[in-house]
Design an enzyme around this catalytic site. Sequence first.
Site, short mmCIF file in Angstrom:
data_model
loop_
_atom_site.label_atom_id
_atom_site.label_comp_id
_atom_site.label_asym_id
_atom_site.label_seq_id
_atom_site.Cartn_x
_atom_site.Cartn_y
_atom_site.Cartn_z
N TYR D 53 0.85 -1.19 0.00
CA TYR D 53 0.00 0.00 0.00
C TYR D 53 0.88 1.23 0.00
O TYR D 53 1.84 1.32 0.77
CB TYR D 53 -0.91 0.01 1.23
CG TYR D 53 -2.07 -0.94 1.09
CD1 TYR D 53 -3.30 -0.49 0.60
CD2 TYR D 53 -1.95 -2.28 1.43
CE1 TYR D 53 -4.37 -1.35 0.47
CE2 TYR D 53 -3.02 -3.16 1.30
CZ TYR D 53 -4.24 -2.68 0.81
OH TYR D 53 -5.28 -3.53 0.67
N GLU D 54 0.52 2.20 -0.84
CA GLU D 54 1.36 3.39 -0.96
C GLU D 54 1.47 4.15 0.36
O GLU D 54 2.38 4.93 0.56
CB GLU D 54 0.87 4.31 -2.07
CG GLU D 54 -0.47 4.97 -1.80
CD GLU D 54 -0.93 5.85 -2.97
OE1 GLU D 54 -0.40 5.71 -4.07
OE2 GLU D 54 -1.84 6.66 -2.75
N ALA D 55 0.54 3.88 1.26
CA ALA D 55 0.59 4.51 2.58
C ALA D 55 1.84 4.10 3.36
O ALA D 55 2.16 4.71 4.37
CB ALA D 55 -0.66 4.14 3.37
#
Lengths: 302, 302, 259, 259
Positions: D53-55
């Site tokens: 996840y880019e988070a």
Amino acid sequence: MRDAIAAHVHDGDTVAIEGFTHCISFAAGHEIIRQKRRDLTLARMTPDLVYDQMVAAGCAKKLIFSWLGNPGVGSLHAIRRRTEPAALAAGETLLEMEEYSHHGMVGRYVAGAHRLPFYPLRSYSESDLPKVNPLIRQVESPYGDGKIWAVPPLNPDVAIIHAQRADEEGNVQMWGLLGCQKEAAFAAKRVIAVVEEIVPTSVIRADPNRTIVPGLIVNAVVHEPFGAHPSYVQGDYDRDNAFYREWDTISRDPAATEAWLKEWVYDLPDRAAYVAKFGASYFKGLTPPSAPSGVVDYGDYR
Amino acid sequence: MRDAIAAHVHDGDTVAIEGFTHCISFAAGHEIIRQKRRDLTLARMTPDLVYDQMVAAGCAKKLIFSWLGNPGVGSLHAIRRRTEPAALAAGETLLEMEEYSHHGMVGRYVAGAHRLPFYPLRSYSESDLPKVNPLIRQVESPYGDGKIWAVPPLNPDVAIIHAQRADEEGNVQMWGLLGCQKEAAFAAKRVIAVVEEIVPTSVIRADPNRTIVPGLIVNAVVHEPFGAHPSYVQGDYDRDNAFYREWDTISRDPAATEAWLKEWVYDLPDRAAYVAKFGASYFKGLTPPSAPSGVVDYGDYR
Amino acid sequence: MSEQKPASRNELMVVAAARALEGKRVCFVGVGLPNIAVNLAKRTVAPQMELVYEAGVFGANPARLPLSIGDPTIVTGSTATVSMHDLFGLYLQGGRIDVGFLGGAQIDKYGNLNTTVIGDYAAPKTRLPGSGGACEIAINAKEIMVIMRQSTRSFVSTLDFRTSPGHLGGAAASATLRREQGWGGSGPSVVVTDLAVYGFNSDGEMELRSIHPGATLDEVKSTIGWEIRTPANVPETPSPTAEELRLIREELDPTGAYV
Amino acid sequence: MSEQKPASRNELMVVAAARALEGKRVCFVGVGLPNIAVNLAKRTVAPQMELVYEAGVFGANPARLPLSIGDPTIVTGSTATVSMHDLFGLYLQGGRIDVGFLGGAQIDKYGNLNTTVIGDYAAPKTRLPGSGGACEIAINAKEIMVIMRQSTRSFVSTLDFRTSPGHLGGAAASATLRREQGWGGSGPSVVVTDLAVYGFNSDGEMELRSIHPGATLDEVKSTIGWEIRTPANVPETPSPTAEELRLIREELDPTGAYV
């Protein structure tokens, strides 16, 4: 370790055994010596005893580094003998040297790990380092505010890192000095992770912020207790400072150096034998009392 | 919080309330609204509800961002009304927009924090973004391998970060999504750290690898339990997703938006009153069961 | 307390260096003598000082004298332990370090330092450790202090290699360059040796400030490879206190390995 | 199990997208529909797949369908949770992502995507979220898959804004550019909609691969703003299994908020 080195470290490779004073994989260095690798380019911010030993054993043709010494003690004499023409033994050649500052070496790994063509930094102005290392160059800012210095990416063929623990998939967790283990591992084509302890994946996943290198980029996981001795592993054992001083004496004398390598590397099959030769009580003397981190809560979100 | 905002956030400042979905300081945003700051440039990777509210309240003249939305729900309607000419109310002006990608925004903070004139990255090729943002430029590699893209440093006047805990000196520890809180804080001229819990320094020092921002760069530490609601704090409370959906409805209607701001911001003196208005049992419903990290040992070296 | 032995020259050097840190807030600690001086300062004139080790530690609180700048005792109980990328990028280059404390093998009258080689770089007489972080500390720390033993071999008119820039060829040019190129720091301010304490005058040239008890002006001058600027009356460096000597001898370096 | 309702078009889309991930190792999960498709794949055809996840999460193991790409459930029990600097620099730009899964408001026949504005950039008719990580995912992930509902408004001959590059103006030019400029990825390979599945031919142009049960070729063609390349015989997309539908309906999206 034998299989990991045989599979992933080849003659002529660029090898980075990283760890800033902390978590230096002496076990890997010794296995490379035993397997008689040749013509290695040894990259490391601080070539210390393990590289001095590898140079003494004839593994290396070149060093890429930023600080050359026996930390807190003095010089690396085997490397100096391959660096100072007056000290060079007959038939030996000078080591090639490619030299940076600490921030420059960190930047080289970062550029390699981020797949960048260069890493910009504010070092080197009015230092003589760029004069002797043509790879330290200037880059023009596209915002009209002049030039800044740059170093090129470093992508070792193999990075070897030591840490407190990993799971069997090679998800590595480390605490204490982090050095540039993460950056070196991500920059490398292959990664060997050496750890004090193999833990269940659930231990790793209970504290995901502690992971510095994911199993995804790790080619071999080696379980090697005390594998960083005589350097240290935060919480597990202290630096064996007596040996760091002893090496200063040993390494001044080529014959004594050769004898040490025979006794402690060539004549031993592996790290377990090295540890056994010291005896368990020896390592007890290096074990610190506990200083626990405390627990944090990630929350169970379902 | 009142004193921290009064002292450190001024009209016309560039303000970064950072936090990627996680740990967004709504409490600080609401206090800025209450203190009627004007002409702010609001920087943030993901302007979400808190910036929509600040824009609705008339605090902002410009956004610097990379993703504009209500995560998992939809649009930010107050911001859209200041962005789409057809939706603009009489007397209102369009918000200035300065737009990047995520990596570009991260790079802007990194360059600001590392005092670099630019940050190089491999984004933007053949995208229209550089055409509409002249600050996205190309830089020539000094190693003869062509051009790469660059973004300029971003040094906010003030960064506001929320985290699980800090000591009274402002040494901040955080776990879960780290976003770019560290980079934004180091890039900023002033830093306000807002935390769920103030802990003794000994708690911080027991796990120094967990520290993301040192007290050295923090100008004000604010103890504000539930200060990130309706966003979440890993391990402390979950996102209040019902509110994120509710805001979608409220924010479509300027009058409803104004009424909400009156009820939940202007008419309340502070965050404690906001929490009390919900009632303690409300937050119990957002609290996850425990998922402990486990303990690691740093060793006591004397 | 029993009768104390008088201070050795190394002890005089370490104490004078520690005192120069009075009131300083954030100090970047180099390997070797700086390490001892800074740890003494933390226990005496600068208890509030944050020790930063290039190994990646901010706010170190070492329970023993660190054996090296990577000793585990600097980690345990520290405020923040970070990657070297963060340490050099965010803390040092980011402009958060007030004082960088450096040693060296050679220094010239403008405070430029050599820690790389004696002799020719490609074929050195003596290979030294190299820059480590020194080059970037010299450029980015707001102020530089130097601690080293003085001799005609170390206080030289011309460096064999300039690892870390000081005031270059003089203060005016240095200040211009530092400003134009965006250096973070203003260069060396204090040099402490086993014989004396030096500052820098407005030309950026080293100047004698005080002579340690037991040393003479002749001795000072004869161990410097250029004509050192000397005020009309050179004061004596205040003597170490009994407590300073006790801390060095009993707590920081009980085996006498370093001082 | 009681009688299941037949699959909706959204469910057909999500299931087809999930199946496209069979055997993939490291998948970068975008916000919205990709999030659901990838989480379904992890529970069916690609249990070994690492969700990124880019988070800032690698190896996510979400216990519930994440409400957004920053949901706390993606952190708890993940392999590694890192800063966004590390995620975008080391994982994505560093070349460690096999598949980037994107959505979009507009796509053209070369798989270029618009998530920025409808209308003129400076005075848009509709302001969309913008790039987020999409632009760099499109450039750096080894392969790109796209999931979006199709209509003449979304499948357009000319994008209003090119946020994320696909095969640009055709495969040959795109491949040259990607190589010369050091892009990490080779561009879009699969597009899944509520009506059909598309691939890309050797010219880099979108080509119909299969039509979902219940949809017709006419319907497919009439909702695309250019003349879509179509093979002589278009197969039908295999129907979802009862288990796939159960996972969507009971585990991933029990309130039907997303699918």
